[in-house]
Design an enzyme around this catalytic site. Structure first.
Site, short mmCIF file in Angstrom:
data_model
loop_
_atom_site.label_atom_id
_atom_site.label_comp_id
_atom_site.label_asym_id
_atom_site.label_seq_id
_atom_site.Cartn_x
_atom_site.Cartn_y
_atom_site.Cartn_z
N LEU A 29 -7.62 75.07 86.26
CA LEU A 29 -6.26 76.14 87.03
C LEU A 29 -6.26 76.78 88.10
CD1 LEU A 29 -5.40 77.10 83.55
CD2 LEU A 29 -4.91 75.05 84.59
N MET A 48 -3.37 73.55 92.58
CA MET A 48 -3.42 72.78 92.33
C MET A 48 -2.85 72.19 90.53
SD MET A 48 -2.57 70.95 95.15
CE MET A 48 -2.76 69.15 94.39
N VAL A 75 -10.58 69.80 89.94
CA VAL A 75 -11.67 70.57 90.19
C VAL A 75 -12.17 70.24 91.82
CG1 VAL A 75 -11.90 70.88 87.20
CG2 VAL A 75 -13.25 69.41 88.40
N ASN A 103 -10.29 64.43 94.45
CA ASN A 103 -10.50 63.83 96.23
C ASN A 103 -12.10 63.37 95.75
OD1 ASN A 103 -8.26 63.80 97.07
ND2 ASN A 103 -8.58 65.68 98.40
N SER A 145 -1.09 63.07 95.93
CA SER A 145 -1.11 64.25 97.42
C SER A 145 0.56 64.42 97.56
CB SER A 145 -1.26 62.55 98.27
OG SER A 145 -0.56 63.46 99.50
N LYS A 163 -6.31 57.22 97.81
CA LYS A 163 -5.93 58.43 98.08
C LYS A 163 -7.29 58.78 99.79
CE LYS A 163 -4.59 62.23 98.60
NZ LYS A 163 -5.52 63.60 98.01
N HIS A 198 -5.81 57.19 102.43
CA HIS A 198 -4.59 58.65 102.61
C HIS A 198 -5.16 58.96 103.45
CE1 HIS A 198 -1.95 61.63 102.15
NE2 HIS A 198 -1.37 60.64 101.67
N ASN A 199 -5.54 59.70 103.07
CA ASN A 199 -6.07 61.27 103.81
C ASN A 199 -6.97 60.48 105.20
OD1 ASN A 199 -5.58 62.31 101.41
ND2 ASN A 199 -7.48 63.63 101.31
N GLU A 246 -3.78 60.23 107.12
CA GLU A 246 -3.13 61.76 107.13
C GLU A 246 -4.04 62.70 108.46
OE1 GLU A 246 -3.77 64.48 103.60
OE2 GLU A 246 -4.99 65.50 104.54
N LYS A 303 -12.96 68.60 104.69
CA LYS A 303 -13.26 68.74 103.60
C LYS A 303 -14.10 67.14 103.46
CE LYS A 303 -10.75 72.04 101.09
NZ LYS A 303 -9.33 71.28 101.48
N ARG A 339 -12.15 66.38 115.62
CA ARG A 339 -12.88 67.44 114.63
C ARG A 339 -13.75 68.12 114.54
NH1 ARG A 339 -8.76 68.00 108.74
NH2 ARG A 339 -7.16 66.54 109.19
#
Ligand code: 6PG
Length: 470
Positions: free
Chosen positions: A13, A16, A77, A105, A131, A185, A188-189, A192, A263, A290
């Site tokens: 919890l 997200m 998690v 992810n 996302s 995903k 996608h990142n 991004e 990450k 980065r």
């Protein structure tokens, strides 16, 4: 069936997990959440919309007992060992047919390993990419499920209800076999990362290069967000320029250290692209930049050594802003094209059967890389679902050709004044190489054969050849 039982359970919890569960409750599903930290369960209950059914518990068993069967659960998690730990703890508690979703992810190879491990056990395991960040989780994310189709159909009504909608159509679709959800995903990142790198380069050119202040930058990006460049990332960028620092009298953006974190999902995209032989250089460059940014101390040393000074770009502001806008549009298309071409190939190579028209359809809303360009891509992939690269679509080609000149102009100014624009450069170089019928790699082949007898093919006859060069 007991009416007191819950429709859906969330494991973890954090912000997200909490927000997505509250979103489910807002759509009429009774929702139960588990977190070892009791305070998070309490926070969940207190944040629930009045009239919705939401409960927080602090043991997994308590949650499992209170779910309708077949049970539908999701874990949000951190990727890696925590996912395996949850699976291990859940196995003795579940019954055949129960569905467990990993909505984090996770690396797709971990998802494949887990699918294999769980195939004969009492759990339908699914990897789903989600996302939209914290806000998206609460109000409508883009959801990328993959794996068992039957299990997907059971959770589909919930996922469709909570997802973002574009023209009434939910931003969720089954995206292929096995770990396809997490694979999509990941890419996608990667996209991004690439778009964020390009936007940051455009900011550098306008701010340090042209001397625009934060108010003017905010206005400029606002204009862009209202035209062709309309997108979530441009939208938040314009607001970022206006945010006041609460510790000084400056804008917050000017007080943030220029060291970017990550990450790992961008890096995974680059690593995997290389494994399947798909060039995604704008994504690679974004990851590298980065990493390079984190070497702040060395950069300070090098700036002193090379006497790096800020040089103004001497072009009338109105003209240069227009050129940077076009260059950004151009390079962003290239970034999407690279990621989507990678998905096209991965779909075959990894036998995932990823439906690209569906991918671009569900990226139109909710996700971090949503943009008006996705409508153009949706059109291109609907016309040709097997399109191997967006650059081969005639309409996209026209868009790129219209912007290529401005991109060259921006790069010329940037190179002359010494601004680092690695993302833009790699986008243009990819474009120039991709549309070249002839590349100079005949020489590379000759060199390989010369020193290593690696052989080559000829242009005038079939076969594999070797020459004694020396
Ligand atoms: C999203 C984002 C999100 C991602 C962060 C972190 O789609 O909501 O992609 O899932 O985890 O953006 O990325 P980095 O910390 O690696 O920048």
């Amino acid at each position: 069936m007991n009416d007191n039982l819950f429709d859906f359970g969330m494991i973890g919890l954090g912000v997200m997990g909490r927000n997505l569960l509250l979103n489910m409750a807002d759509h009429g599903f009774s929702a139960i959440g588990f977190d070892k930290d009791e305070s998070k369960g309490k926070l969940l209950e207190s944040a629930a919309t009045k009239g919705t059914v939401v409960k927080g518990v602090s043991t997994l068993a308590e949650m499992v007992q209170q779910l309708k069967t077949p049970r539908k659960l999701m874990m949000l998690v951190p990727a890696g060992k925590p996912v395996d730990d949850v699976i291990y703890d859940l196995l003795p508690l579940l019954e055949k047919g129960d569905i467990v979703i990993d909505g984090g992810n996770s690396h797709y190879t971990d998802t494949l390993r887990r699918l294999d491990y769980l195939k004969d056990k009492n759990m339908h395991f699914m990897g789903i990419g989600i996302s939209g960040g914290e806000h998206g989780a609460r109000t409508g994310p883009s959801i990328m499920p993959g794996g068992n189709l039957e299990a997907y159909h059971q959770v589909r009504p919930i996922l469709e209800a909570v997802s973002a909608k574009v023209n009434g159509s939910p931003c969720v679709a089954h995206l292929g076999n096995g770990a396809a959800g997490h694979y999509v995903k990941m890419v996608h990142n990667g996209i991004e990362y690439a778009i964020m790198q390009l936007i940051s380069e455009s900011y550098d050119l306008l701010h340090r290069g042209l001397g625009l202040d934060n108010d003017t930058l905010a206005k400029t990006y606002k204009n862009w967000d209202e035209t062709e460049l309309q997108s979530f990332l441009i939208e938040i960028t314009k607001d970022i320029f206006l945010k006041q620092d609460d510790k000084t009298s400056n804008r917050l953006v000017d007080m943030i250290l220029d060291k970017a974190g990550s990450k790992g999902t961008g890096k995974w995209t680059s690593q995997d692209a290389m494994d399947i032989g798909m060039p995604v250089p704008v994504i690679d460059m974004a990851v590298s930049m980065r990493d390079l940014s984190s070497w702040k101390e060395q950069r300070v040393q090098a700036a002193a050594l090379y006497k790096t000074a800020i040089t103004q770009i001497n072009v009338p502001a109105e003209i240069f802003i227009r050129q940077v806008e076009d260059a950004l549009y151009f390079a962003i298309i290239i970034a999407y094209a690279q990621g989507l071409a990678m998905l096209h190939t991965a779909s075959f190579e990894l036998k995932m059967e990823i439906p690209l028209p569906e991918v671009v359809r569900i990226w139109r809303g909710g996700c971090i890389i949503r943009s008006s360009l996705l409508e153009n891509f949706f059109k291109a992939f609907t016309a040709n679902p097997q399109l191997s690269n967006l650059l081969l679509d005639a309409d996209i080609a026209t868009l790129l050709q219209n912007k290529a000149q401005a991109t060259r102009a921006v790069l010329t100014h940037a190179i002359q004044t010494g601004f680092p624009v690695a993302g833009f450069m790699s986008a243009l170089s990819y474009f120039d190489a991709y549309r070249s019928e002839k590349l100079p790699v005949n020489l590379i082949q000759a060199q390989r054969d010369c020193f290593g007898a690696h052989t080559y093919q000829r242009i005038d006859m079939p076969g594999i050849f070797h020459t004694e060069w020396q």
